[in-house]
Enzyme design. Structure first.
Site, short mmCIF file in Angstrom:
data_model
loop_
_atom_site.label_atom_id
_atom_site.label_comp_id
_atom_site.label_asym_id
_atom_site.label_seq_id
_atom_site.Cartn_x
_atom_site.Cartn_y
_atom_site.Cartn_z
N HIS A 72 57.95 6.88 82.81
CA HIS A 72 58.93 6.40 81.84
C HIS A 72 58.29 6.08 80.49
O HIS A 72 58.99 5.75 79.54
CB HIS A 72 59.60 5.13 82.34
N CYS B 282 62.63 1.47 86.35
CA CYS B 282 61.24 1.92 86.40
C CYS B 282 60.51 1.23 87.55
O CYS B 282 60.42 0.00 87.61
CB CYS B 282 60.56 1.60 85.08
N SER C 255 66.31 -0.77 94.60
CA SER C 255 66.16 -1.25 93.22
C SER C 255 67.14 -2.35 92.84
O SER C 255 67.01 -2.96 91.78
CB SER C 255 66.32 -0.08 92.26
#
Lengths: 623, 363
Positions: A371, A384, A326
């Site tokens: 989310h 997310c 991420s």
């Protein structure tokens, strides 16, 4: 008639060649005569002169090796110095029976088979009258034992040599590298007259990259010798010119701190000053003790290093290739804003998974229940995945490729000590050339969350984070700050900012959005690393990453405790601080460390506290 | 027509006089090497093995008929050119220059093969038509020479580049190109010399300057020349005797067993030894020229003479350099100096000479 002409021509041809061969013979004879005349002149006419010279040719020119330059950190800590040590040396020319002499010596002091092997290696490269080290680092007792028995061993002597020493040991191993004995291949390439009397050369890291600065110039002594070649007196000398002292950009206190925070873990940390690209700390863990290599590492220790599963010899911050996970999201987010694929207020509904039109395959979010409504700011701060699947789908693999290469991924950073991996940013073209396969849309999605084929090195990740802190200005990471004369201390070279390109051009509002989202990661109520940001005296921006090492099947659940350690996720964290005027940018990777927020982020916080919280320390100035 | 008796040696394509003098020379070489290298028997053994291998290659090459060699010339040349280009990209950097190609089993210098491939291709090309060659063909031959020479200069290896050029030009000379053209080349070369100076590497300039003023670089090339002259001069007429040279044994003389072995020879065997050595060389050269003159095909004549002329240039350059008349360019003394690669090329060249001589159709 025609036949006649041909024959005539051939005849002419033969005569022409004969003529030329006669001429060539005359030339050969003439030159032979010239050479014989010259030899006659030297050997007969000038014989007396040269005989006198030959008899008085008692002057030998012995090399005087220079002292290697020292290496300091930016806070004046000595990182590599030269320590006098006692070395047992043998001059082969003065020893009758080399093997038996060594055997007799080994009865007095311990001489390992490895010492003898190294001695024989060196013997091939040195002149017979040069002293060749047989054993390094003699203890006081050994020196005494040899001195007492000296008369039994003509041609054997105890010499004082300067030995390279690295006071910080394993904390610095990969960055500074080490010197070692010159090997056969290196010897071939050397300027031999400037390495006479020298046994060591930089093998890796700074020691190798800046060999020419550190080495200096060999001087010589003119020594009068007797007919057996033994020294009688010194006639003249040209002193050696010692190597230059190097001052690195490293902050020794930070370096040690960082190395200790990775103690017992596998991973890498790079800290960069964003404004300049100066590397403040660079650690690859586990390290190794560079001092072991200086005089030839023993086989057992070397095997241990080579066979260790933790690969201590691998320089992870330059050559370790990791899926960024991420941590790639802020860079892609900016790319999406820049290429007008997303606006900061655009929202994506996250229900815990994403699938492509016409496919039932579910690309899952790390948060099973989803989310909910996500804009870019929240998608970064809460990491997310669904938002970024969708973003990646719209940006397309070519757009992703463009956005990532803009930040320097997929190519070497050109760090001054070199020897780095390029990492990998996949593209349609790459896949076709390398694997001969077409690109699938699903691969675009997983690239969007930093998985799949994309690989980055820690140094790239740190440089890209610095570029983020600089709002798009990409700097080249470097380690050498200053070069000073080792005698006078006079400044000779100062590195100014190496390379400075505005590579990523996006509107101010886009940078604001992304940097704000990274601030939310650590300071926001729902940020993935909010625990790390709590209670800090300064504001910083970060992004967590948790990179999968193995593929988890559709219906499988990842449970850390059930997975063998080497298949656990890599923990990543990138950050820079303070947000207003960034002084430091870091990239942290802990291999198989679990989640980025729990393992990697706290290290960054401690590192920032250490670096920013100690006022008055010497820092590499950005001006 | 009378069928001449073919001796066994001729049947296995060996030219006895050439083989004899090559072996005599090699033995002299081993003796000098033994003394020059501090009586290291291991080294002599290794050199003997190399010598044996080189002789074997010579005999193998001698089995190939000149007609076949001629047909292969262009391919050998092109292959060698490809290797030279590969060296530029993948070559090992040895002594600061990229000359070596590493092919797992052993390393070799393609520029060394070019010393034979270039004369072969030019002899093949010019031998196709009657001589003297038309101006257009001379021009093409020049291009054949220039491409490898420039590639080798780029490595950078000026000494070898010059020798390769000599190998090519010697064929052109034998082929009878006009004196006007020769003079033209010479003029162009001497006029471009000052321009070339700026293209030289620092170390190459230094070597030329060192020749003019040896005291300038007492640790490097200057030291070589000073000590080498002392070695030669102190040898006198009869020499100091085998194994008795002080210059070499007290280690004053650098590179004793390679490029400067002639100095050791001069010191120990004196002027008399030098005369004997020069005579051996002259016998070999004379035999080579004899073979060239009696070759039946044009290809053999040109190539034979070219090979032997290049061989003599090696000798002259080495002796000239050791006795302080030429700059130190790192050319070994053929079949005497320690080392494998150059010996292999020279023996291969002799193999071609033998092939030319023993494949004649007997009338």
């Amino acid at each position: 008639m025609a036949l006649n002409i041909t024959i005539k021509d051939l005849d002419l041809e033969t005569r022409l060649i004969y003529q030329r061969i006669y001429l060539a013979s005359a030339f050969v004879l003439l030159v032979t005569l010239l050479i014989v005349t010259r030899i006659f002149y030297l050997q007969v006419t000038q014989h007396e002169h040269f005989t006198t010279l030959s008899q008085s040719n008692r002057i030998k020119i012995l090399p005087a090796p220079p002292a290697r330059g020292l290496i300091f950190s930016s806070d004046q800590v000595l990182l590599a110095d030269n320590r006098p040590t006692f070395t047992l040396e043998v001059v082969p020319e003065q020893v009758d029976e080399l093997d038996s002499t060594i055997k007799r010596l080994s009865e007095i002091i311990a001489i390992e088979p490895g010492d003898i092997r190294r001695f024989k290696e060196l013997q091939k490269k040195k002149r017979r009258f040069e002293g060749i080290p047989l054993k390094f680092n003699l203890s006081d007792e050994e020196v005494a034992l040899i001195s007492v028995n000296r008369h039994l061993f003509p041609g054997v002597d105890v010499a004082t040599r300067l030995n390279r020493h690295y006071p910080l040991g394993r904390d610095l191993s990969h960055t500074i590298g080490y010197v070692g004995m010159i090997d056969e291949a290196e010897f071939e390439k050397l300027n031999k007259s400037n390495y006479s009397g020298i046994t060591h050369i930089g093998k890796s890291g700074v020691e190798k990259a800046y060999e020419s600065l550190l080495h200096g110039y060999v001087g010589y002594r003119q020594v009068e010798v007797n007919a057996q070649g033994r020294k009688i007196r010194e006639i003249g000398r040209k002193p050696p010119e010692p190597g230059k002292n190097l001052y690195l950009t490293l902050d020794a206190s930070l370096q040690t701190f960082v190395a200790q925070s990775l103690e017992g873990k596998r991973g890498a940390i790079v800290a960069i000053e964003p404004a300049t690209g100066a590397i403040l700390a660079s650690v690859s863990s586990p390290g190794y003790d560079p001092n072991l290599f200086v005089n030839g590492i023993d086989k057992a220790s070397y095997n241990e290093l080579i066979q260790s599963k933790a690969t201590p010899l691998l320089n992870r911050f330059l050559r370790g290739k990791y899926p960024p996970g991420s941590t790639i999201k802020p860079f892609l987010g900016l790319g999406a804003l820049q290429h007008r694929v997303r606006d900061s207020v655009d929202e994506t509904w996250c229900r815990g998974w994403y699938s492509l039109k016409g496919s039932t395959h579910r690309y899952r979010d790390w948060k099973k229940e989803g989310h909910g409504h996500m804009d870019l700011l929240n998608a970064v701060s809460q990491s997310c995945d669904v938002y970024f699947y969708s973003l990646a789908h719209d940006l397309g693999i070519e757009g992703i490729h463009q956005s990532l290469t803009d930040f320097g991924f997929g190519k070497p950073t050109n760090i001054d000590i070199g020897n780095e991996s390029a990492g990998l940013v996949p593209s349609k073209q790459w896949k076709k050339e390398k694997l001969g396969q077409p690109w699938y849309p699903g691969e675009t999605l997983i690239t969007g969350i930093g998985q799949g084929a994309v690989l980055v090195t820690p140094i790239q990740l740190a440089a890209a984070t610095a570029a983020m802190a600089n709002r798009g200005r990409l700097v080249r990471p470097y380690l050498l700050s200053e070069v000073r004369d080792s005698i006078t201390g006079q400044l000779m070279i100062r590195t100014t900012v190496r390379e400075d390109r505005q590579l990523v051009s996006a509107g101010d509002e886009h940078w604001d959005t992304i940097i704000e989202s990274m601030r939310e990661v650590v300071h926001g109520n729902r940020g993935t690393a909010r625990a790390t940001g709590a209670g800090s005296e300064y504001e910083f921006a970060g992004k967590t990453g948790t990179a999968q090492v193995i593929t988890i099947a559709q219906d499988e659940e990842y449970k850390e405790e059930e997975v063998p350690e080497e298949f656990r996720d890599h923990a990543l964290f990138i950050a820079f601080a303070p947000i207003e005027r960034p002084e430091i940018a870091v990239a942290i990777i802990v291999e198989n460390g679990g989640s980025g927020s729990s393992t990697a982020a706290p290290i960054a916080r401690a590192l920032f506290d250490h670096y920013l919280g100690t006022p008055g320390q010497v820092r590499v100035s950005s001006n | 027509m009378r069928v001449k008796e073919v001796s066994l040696m001729e049947r296995i394509h060996i030219d006895v006089p050439l083989l004899f003098w090559v072996i005599v020379l090699s033995v002299v070489g081993l003796l000098a090497l033994y003394s020059a290298n501090g009586q290291d028997m291991d080294l002599i053994l290794r050199q003997s093995i190399r010598l044996g291998a080189a002789l074997l290659i010579m005999i193998i090459i001698a089995q190939l008929s000149p007609a076949r060699l001629s047909r292969f010339s262009i391919w050998i040349y092109l292959g060698c050119l490809a290797l030279l280009i590969m060296v530029l990209f993948f070559g090992d950097v040895g002594k600061g220059a990229q000359r070596w190609l590493d092919i797992k089993v052993f390393r070799f210098q393609p520029s060394e093969i070019m010393k034979l491939a270039l004369p072969m291709v030019i002899a093949w090309y010019l031998g196709e038509k009657t001589l003297p060659p038309a101006i257009g063909r001379v021009f093409v031959a020049l291009i054949f020479i220039l491409i490898p020479v420039l590639l080798i200069v780029k490595q950078p290896d000026l000494g070898t580049a010059l020798l390769v050029a000599v190998a090519g030009f010697s064929i052109l000379f034998i082929a009878g190109i006009s004196w006007k053209l020769l003079a033209g080349f010479f003029l162009t070369a001497s006029l471009s010399a000052p321009a070339l100076w700026y293209l030289l590497h620092e170390y190459q300039k230094k070597r030329i300057l060192t020749l003019l003023n040896p005291e300038q670089d007492p640790l490097g090339a200057g030291y070589h020349i000073i000590q080498s002259k002392i070695a030669i001069g102190s040898g006198g007429i009869y020499g100091k005797g085998w194994l008795n040279g002080t210059q070499s044994h007290l280690e004053f003389l650098p590179e004793r067993s390679t490029d400067f072995i002639f100095a050791v020879f001069c010191e120990e065997f004196g002027l008399m030894g030098v005369l004997v050595l020069v005579c051996i060389y002259l016998f070999i050269i004379a035999r080579g020229l004899y073979i060239a003159m009696h070759a039946q095909q044009l290809y053999g004549k040109l190539l034979g003479a070219g090979i032997i002329l290049t061989f003599s240039v090696y000798i002259f350059v080495n002796m000239g350099m050791v006795s302080g008349q030429l700059p130190v360019v790192g050319v070994p003394l053929p079949l005497i100096s320690h080392g494998g690669t150059s010996m292999l090329t020279i023996m291969a060249g002799f193999g071609i000479l033998m092939s030319i001589h023993t494949h004649r159709r007997l009338l």
